[in-house]
Design a protein around this motif. Sequence first.
Motif, PDB file in Angstrom:
ATOM      1  N   MET A 128      49.206 -42.809  31.212  1.00 29.60           N
ATOM      2  CA  MET A 128      48.929 -41.733  30.253  1.00 29.60           C
ATOM      3  C   MET A 128      49.488 -40.402  30.718  1.00 29.60           C
ATOM      4  N   ILE A 129      50.300 -39.793  29.842  1.00 32.33           N
ATOM      5  CA  ILE A 129      50.681 -38.391  29.996  1.00 32.33           C
ATOM      6  C   ILE A 129      49.752 -37.585  29.095  1.00 32.33           C
ATOM      7  N   PHE A 130      49.056 -36.599  29.683  1.00 31.72           N
ATOM      8  CA  PHE A 130      48.090 -35.830  28.924  1.00 31.72           C
ATOM      9  C   PHE A 130      48.756 -34.618  28.274  1.00 31.72           C
ATOM     10  N   GLU A 131      48.152 -34.142  27.211  1.00 26.19           N
ATOM     11  CA  GLU A 131      48.653 -32.958  26.523  1.00 26.19           C
ATOM     12  C   GLU A 131      48.258 -31.734  27.341  1.00 26.19           C
ATOM     13  N   ASP A 132      49.020 -31.496  28.394  1.00 25.01           N
ATOM     14  CA  ASP A 132      48.734 -30.412  29.332  1.00 25.01           C
ATOM     15  C   ASP A 132      50.042 -30.021  30.003  1.00 25.01           C
ATOM     16  N   THR A 133      49.981 -29.133  30.955  1.00 19.95           N
ATOM     17  CA  THR A 133      51.192 -28.704  31.644  1.00 19.95           C
ATOM     18  C   THR A 133      51.688 -29.794  32.590  1.00 19.95           C
ATOM     19  N   ILE A 134      52.952 -29.666  32.998  1.00 22.10           N
ATOM     20  CA  ILE A 134      53.496 -30.582  33.998  1.00 22.10           C
ATOM     21  C   ILE A 134      52.678 -30.488  35.278  1.00 22.10           C
ATOM     22  N   LEU A 135      52.310 -29.271  35.632  1.00 21.84           N
ATOM     23  CA  LEU A 135      51.527 -29.041  36.845  1.00 21.84           C
ATOM     24  C   LEU A 135      50.217 -29.823  36.812  1.00 21.84           C
ATOM     25  N   GLU A 136      49.476 -29.720  35.710  1.00 26.41           N
ATOM     26  CA  GLU A 136      48.178 -30.389  35.629  1.00 26.41           C
ATOM     27  C   GLU A 136      48.320 -31.895  35.448  1.00 26.41           C
ATOM     28  N   ASN A 137      49.422 -32.351  34.840  1.00 31.11           N
ATOM     29  CA  ASN A 137      49.642 -33.785  34.715  1.00 31.11           C
ATOM     30  C   ASN A 137      49.868 -34.432  36.076  1.00 31.11           C
ATOM     31  N   VAL A 138      50.439 -33.677  37.000  1.00 32.27           N
ATOM     32  CA  VAL A 138      50.621 -34.192  38.361  1.00 32.27           C
ATOM     33  C   VAL A 138      49.366 -33.949  39.196  1.00 32.27           C
ATOM     34  N   ASN A 139      48.787 -32.768  39.041  1.00 33.34           N
ATOM     35  CA  ASN A 139      47.611 -32.398  39.839  1.00 33.34           C
ATOM     36  C   ASN A 139      46.383 -33.223  39.453  1.00 33.34           C
TER      37      ASN A 139
END
Length: 574
Positions: A419-430
């Motif tokens: 799942m890729i979440f509807e959020d920033t790249i930073l938060e998707n990794v963090n």
Amino acid sequence: MQKILTYYLKPYYFRMSIGFMIKFVGSIMDLCLPWILAYMIDTIIPIKDKGQIYLWGLMMIVCSFLAVSFNVIANRMASKVARDTTEHIRNDLFEKVMYLSDSYMDTYTKPSIMSRLTTDTYNVHQMIGRIQRLGVRAPILLIGGIFVTLTLDPVLACVLIITLPFLAWIMIKVSQRSIPMYTKLQQSIDRFVRIVREDISGIRVIKALSKEDYERNRFENINHEVVGEEQKAGMLMAVIDPSVSVIMNLALVGVLIVGAFRVNSGLSEVGKILAFMTYFTIILNAMISISKMFVILSKAIASANRIDTILELEDDMEVVEALNTYADEQKYHVVFENVSFTYNKGEEDDLKDISFEVKQGETLGILGGTGAGKSTIVSLLLRFYDVKQGRILINGRDIKSIPLQELRSKFGVVFQNDMIFEDTILENVNLGRDLSEEEIEEALLYARAKEFVDQKTNNLEEALDIKGANLSGGQKQRILIARALAAHPEILVLDDSSSALDYQTDAMLRQELNMHFKKTTKIIVAQRVSSVMQADHIIVLEEGRMIGYGRHEELLAQCESYRQISASQMGGVA
């Protein structure tokens, strides 16, 4: 239902008691108005005392003001209790769902869980709010109205009281049949949500295969089923209102006839008859409110039982503290020992007698066709399910003896359809792990994602669309791999995570893993021989059985299936 009343509402008992008292006073003020009017007509007006008329008129204004004010205050308090209680229920239900094992999720299904978190909690919210508003006011007006009418004219009151057993019988019978109907309706809504969820998620596939008409027909069928169940329940509950109105209006006719004779005979007065008619209207409205309460209660009881079913599920992933460590096996980081497993708890195993050992820093490749059991091994290792037979060890400890949070904190995982979440790249990794920006950029670099991130956005705070719709398949996989690498896990699991990567990027990724994650044990699930051929150990699976185990060269010599896969993918030059 009992848990909601005794556990979730308990912290609000005092606030509810204050609200009930305020509502009680407001309802009593409503009941005083017709009595004051009757007293003025029959006693004050005939003596033509203007002072008394003004005084009692002022009393009516005061009663009206208090009735409105107290009811508004009580309603606001009731809304707060309903809001806070439902919030608590939703939080507990969501927390319970987060920790449910996959076996429970398979049993109750995701659409059903979503329905319980939304529709069912809404029904409970409505019930809690309405009980405090109508559930207090209506009975007070009903009982108080009957009591006051008895003091005004007992004979006329008896005409009214005769109708009450008939009304009670109708409501009880309807409620007994309505609760199972609403339970069945919620089950139909579960299936409805599942169809909608599948169709929206797979909209591109449906369009690509020109299956719009097929899916529309499927949707129409489930929609028709939901409408049918709702219509059955609605038609049954619709019996209450007209039944109440008919019976109460018949009673009103009886009151008018008897009252006319009593006034004509001098046994009653016009003011009392007028007050009686007003009280009759109050009692009628109270009965209608109670009938609406039965509709709300029927829905809420069915929903509360569905919520309680999830909240009361016993933990089937308990930590078994009695299990000891196995010192002689601590030389291996991950051990599968004669592991067998089945999803449906039947006799046929989905995995049968799987055994292997992997030392820290080594790489295990798992190869096999669709349905061979590759992802099942990953699910068992993460303890999404418990094994049927055998045991799984990490650092010599049976994973059943490791708390789930501690166990899963050891892993960095990329699943097949992650799942890729509807959020920033930073938060998707963090992903809420409080990683530094340097660690995240380093992970993106190792996952071969830094270059396209810089080219695409030049900003880690750039928002991604839901499910990563604005990324290609390969870009999404690299973001997901960066997420798994960012916390420098003890065990890295890549479940078919390079299927969308070109061969060059795949090879460069494996090179990065070998260079920078030497102490990390790596488990790579793949369908490409090239993704696992450099692994220290390779398992070849077929229909849940190990048909090959060893290094690449050994399997070429010993395993016919592996040799055929290798030849078909690599042109026989392996």
